[in-house]
Design an enzyme around this catalytic site. Structure first.
Site, short mmCIF file in Angstrom:
data_model
loop_
_atom_site.label_atom_id
_atom_site.label_comp_id
_atom_site.label_asym_id
_atom_site.label_seq_id
_atom_site.Cartn_x
_atom_site.Cartn_y
_atom_site.Cartn_z
CG HIS A 211 -2.09 -0.95 0.98
ND1 HIS A 211 -2.59 -1.76 1.94
CD2 HIS A 211 -2.80 -1.20 -0.13
CE1 HIS A 211 -3.57 -2.48 1.43
NE2 HIS A 211 -3.72 -2.14 0.18
NE ARG A 318 -1.85 -9.45 -16.73
CZ ARG A 318 -0.95 -8.53 -17.10
NH1 ARG A 318 -0.91 -7.36 -16.51
NH2 ARG A 318 -0.09 -8.80 -18.06
NE ARG A 354 -6.08 -12.03 -19.01
CZ ARG A 354 -4.76 -12.04 -18.82
NH1 ARG A 354 -3.94 -11.98 -19.85
NH2 ARG A 354 -4.25 -12.08 -17.62
CD GLU A 453 -2.31 -14.64 -24.19
OE1 GLU A 453 -1.48 -13.95 -23.59
OE2 GLU A 453 -3.40 -14.97 -23.66
CG ASN A 476 3.84 -10.08 -21.10
OD1 ASN A 476 4.52 -9.27 -21.71
ND2 ASN A 476 2.97 -9.72 -20.17
NE ARG A 487 4.61 -14.48 -18.57
CZ ARG A 487 3.39 -13.97 -18.76
NH1 ARG A 487 2.62 -14.43 -19.73
NH2 ARG A 487 2.95 -12.99 -18.04
CB CYS A 524 -2.64 -5.75 -23.51
SG CYS A 524 -2.98 -7.50 -23.69
C1 PEP Z 1 0.62 -11.35 -22.24
O1 PEP Z 1 0.76 -12.57 -22.28
O2 PEP Z 1 1.33 -10.55 -22.88
C2 PEP Z 1 -0.41 -10.76 -21.37
C3 PEP Z 1 -0.68 -9.47 -21.42
O3 PEP Z 1 -1.05 -11.60 -20.50
P1 PEP Z 1 -0.42 -12.09 -19.12
O4 PEP Z 1 0.86 -11.33 -18.89
O5 PEP Z 1 -1.45 -11.82 -18.08
O6 PEP Z 1 -0.22 -13.55 -19.39
MG MG Z 2 -0.78 -13.82 -21.49
#
Ligand code: PEP
Ligand code: MG
Length: 599
Positions: A211, A318, A354, A453, A476, A487, A524
């Site tokens: 916070h 999210r 989403r 993605e 991502n 990742r 995004c």
């Molecule tokens: C992504 O995969 O780029 C994305 C925005 O979703 P997340 O990072 O929540 O998997």
């Molecule tokens: Mg993703």
């Protein structure tokens, strides 16, 4: 309010007097600050531990009830004060504390200990708080682990009230102080921020999502949190220079180091002021290509910062974060209220929600599921929802009901082929019919998009574009799956290269497919907010880029100074090169030439 130790009055600790100490923490709120340390010693109250005689049990329960009521009243007063000056997000934090005071898990357990174990209320409160904190300990998600400290703050307040101690006391902080503390409660942080005297925050505990970080970012006060034993190592009045972007702290810096900090501070302030001046201006290139800049959120608390940085909507909400701290999934009603709150707060701006990206390592109700051998490749996102239909339907119904309260767009994560999109859409339609029959108002049709993605979706983007209303590229994951790198795995993180030729070719293919089908295309993933890639994304032709609040001004400023035709030439040249390193070197060099001062 905690006991305080004031900085020396003149603030004249010379930079030569003590040796320079260099500390590292988490950069939790960007900006640079130089000021004298003001040590806030948040002294813990000693908890008396007493055994009760039978006749003392009922009066003890009454004492507890009075302390709870008093705590509730104090939080309500504080919330009132703060919401006028600080805005709704801080008030939300205090409201969460009030809810904890009313939580049966807390109250019933304290009363049970008083009655059954015959212990005094202070001791019972500490024992229940310890148990609750323990529940948070094993949650993998950082945000929820941070909520342990909320339990502590609430328990502390109740114990202080039981002991008749002063709870909220304004502290007169000297001007331009760097407040250093072991930890800060949201109330402390908000009251201090409101004083207008604080140049920066340093705490031993906390991180990006604590916070103090939220309060600091909302007030644009630089903060370095999680700085180890900083509150013991820094003395009152020490000169402290901190960089809230890089998480760096210098205590009693040398003249040369100080000059360097002042220069960084000047550059940062200049670029932030320039960027914020453009907050209400469109992100449009010099040759007229308009990109909508929107924000990514996990929690409604992030909305005020997005709006103050000029977000034109939300590009990624999210929703799974609401599911991660609990045994039971949130009910349809609870979800409906959360989605409605976000839609209403955005006042007609587009909000892209989403559906759940659960599964893999984000499993609700910990402990109930076996860990998959390869979570990134496993039952996650849309696959998880299609395998857990009731969970999916509850969310879809909540979304459909909320859709009348604003401008909603809905997207499905990790679509790998057309069948998944059709299946998800038909589930949505079934929910719409069911609600329609029950007479629930549903409003007009919501645009339904997909996150691109997976490499498979990128390769058949032309077909998917026939049935999706928009695309949003999640880089991502797209990069993770294109390069075959987990990742979460540090050992292969060096292969995460947004400018790898394969990624650029995928992006080109996705945008071309969207253009041909005349549907909008957004990005995004993290790549969208990294200003180094702004020219590349302009060249590729994205309609919308979604990022965190603090990234918006810099990306906008770059886009407003750029020419798309020229950016396209640059990208063509870059894509003649082969290795990711060559492409990256080339793009960075060109960006440096044009925007060296944009940070
Ligand atoms: C992504 O995969 O780029 C994305 C925005 O979703 P997340 O990072 O929540 O998997
Ligand atoms: Mg993703």
């Amino acid at each position: 309010m905690p006991r305080t130790v004031a900085a020396d009055e003149e603030g004249t600790v010379s930079s030569q007097a003590s040796p320079t100490l260099s500390l590292k923490g988490i950069g939790a709120s960007p900006g640079v600050a130089v000021g004298h340390a003001y040590i806030l010693d948040r002294k813990r109250v000693r908890t008396p531990k007493l055994r009760l005689a039978e006749a003392e049990v009922d009066p003890e329960r009454m004492r507890m009830k009075t302390a709870l009521e008093l705590s509730d009243q104090q939080l309500s007063d504080l919330k009132e004060q703060i919401s006028h000056s600080e805005g709704p997000e801080h008030a939300l934090i205090l409201e969460a504390h009030r809810l904890m005071l009313h939580d049966p898990m807390f109250i019933d357990e304290v009363n049970r200990l008083i009655v059954e174990d015959r212990i005094n209320a202070e001791w019972a409160v500490r024992r229940v708080a310890r148990k609750l904190k323990h529940l948070f300990d094993n949650i993998p998600d950082e945000y929820f682990r941070e909520r342990r400290s909320d339990v502590e703050y609430v328990a502390d307040r109740v114990v202080r009230n039981l002991l008749g101690q002063v709870v909220d006391e304004e502290v007169a902080v000297p001007e331009n102080a760097v407040v250093v503390a072991h930890d800060l409660s949201p109330a402390d942080a908000a009251l201090l921020a409101r004083s207008g005297q604080v140049a920066g925050f340093v705490t031993d505990l906390g991180g990006q999502t604590s916070h103090t970080a939220i309060v600091a970012r909302a007030r644009s006060i630089p903060a370095v949190l999680g700085a180890g034993r900083a509150s013991e190592q820094i003395s009152p009045g020490d000169l402290v220079a901190l960089d809230g972007q890089r998480g760096i702290l210098l205590v009693n810096p040398s003249e040369a180091q100080l000059a360097q900090f002042h220069e960084t501070m000047r550059r940062y302030q200049e670029s932030e002021a320039r960027a914020l001046e453009a907050k209400d201006l469109p992100a449009q290139s010099t040759d007229g290509f308009r990109i909508r800049l929107v924000g990514n959120i996990e929690f409604p608390e992030e909305l005020p910062a997005l709006l103050s940085h000029g977000a034109e909507g939300i590009g990624l909400y999210r929703t799974e974060f609401m599911f991660l701290d609990r045994k039971e999934a949130p009910s349809e009603e609870e979800q409906y209220r959360a989605y409605r709150q976000v839609l209403e707060a955005m006042e007609g701006r587009p909000v892209t929600i989403r559906t759940l990206d659960l599964g893999g390592d984000k499993v609700p109700g910990k402990g109930k599921h076996e860990k998959e051998p390869n979570p990134a490749m496993g039952l996650r996102a849309i696959r998880y929802c299609l395998a857990n239909r009731e969970l999916f339907r509850v969310q879809l119904r909540a979304l459909l009901r909320a859709s009348v309260h604003g401008h909603m767009r809905l997207m499905f994560p990790l679509i790998s082929g057309m069948s998944e999109l059709r299946e998800a859409r038909s589930e949505l339609e079934a929910c719409r019919t069911e609600l329609g029959r029950a007479g629930v108002p549903l409003g007009k049709r919501i645009p339904i998009g997909i996150m691109v993605e997976t490499p498979s979706a990128a390769l058949i983007a032309d077909r998917l574009a026939q049935e999706a209303d928009f695309f949003s590229v999640g880089t991502n994951d797209l990069i993770q799956y294109s390069m075959a790198i987990d990742r979460q795995n540090r050992d292969v993180a060096y292969l995460y290269k947004p400018l790898h030729l394969s990624v650029l070719r995928s992006l080109r293919n996705i945008v071309a497919a969207a253009r041909d089908a005349r549907i909008p295309v957004a990005m995004c993933g993290e790549m969208a907010g990294d200003s180094v890639y702004a020219l590349v994304l302009l060249a590729l032709g994205f309609d919308e880029l979604s990022m965190t609040a603090g990234q918006i001004p810099t990306v906008k400023s770059i886009l407003r100074q750029s020419n798309r035709a020229e950016a396209q030439k640059l990208l063509d040249e870059a894509m003649e090169l082969t290795t990711a390193e060559e492409i990256e070197r080339f793009i960075r060099m060109e960006m440096d030439k044009r925007f060296a001062s944009e940070g």
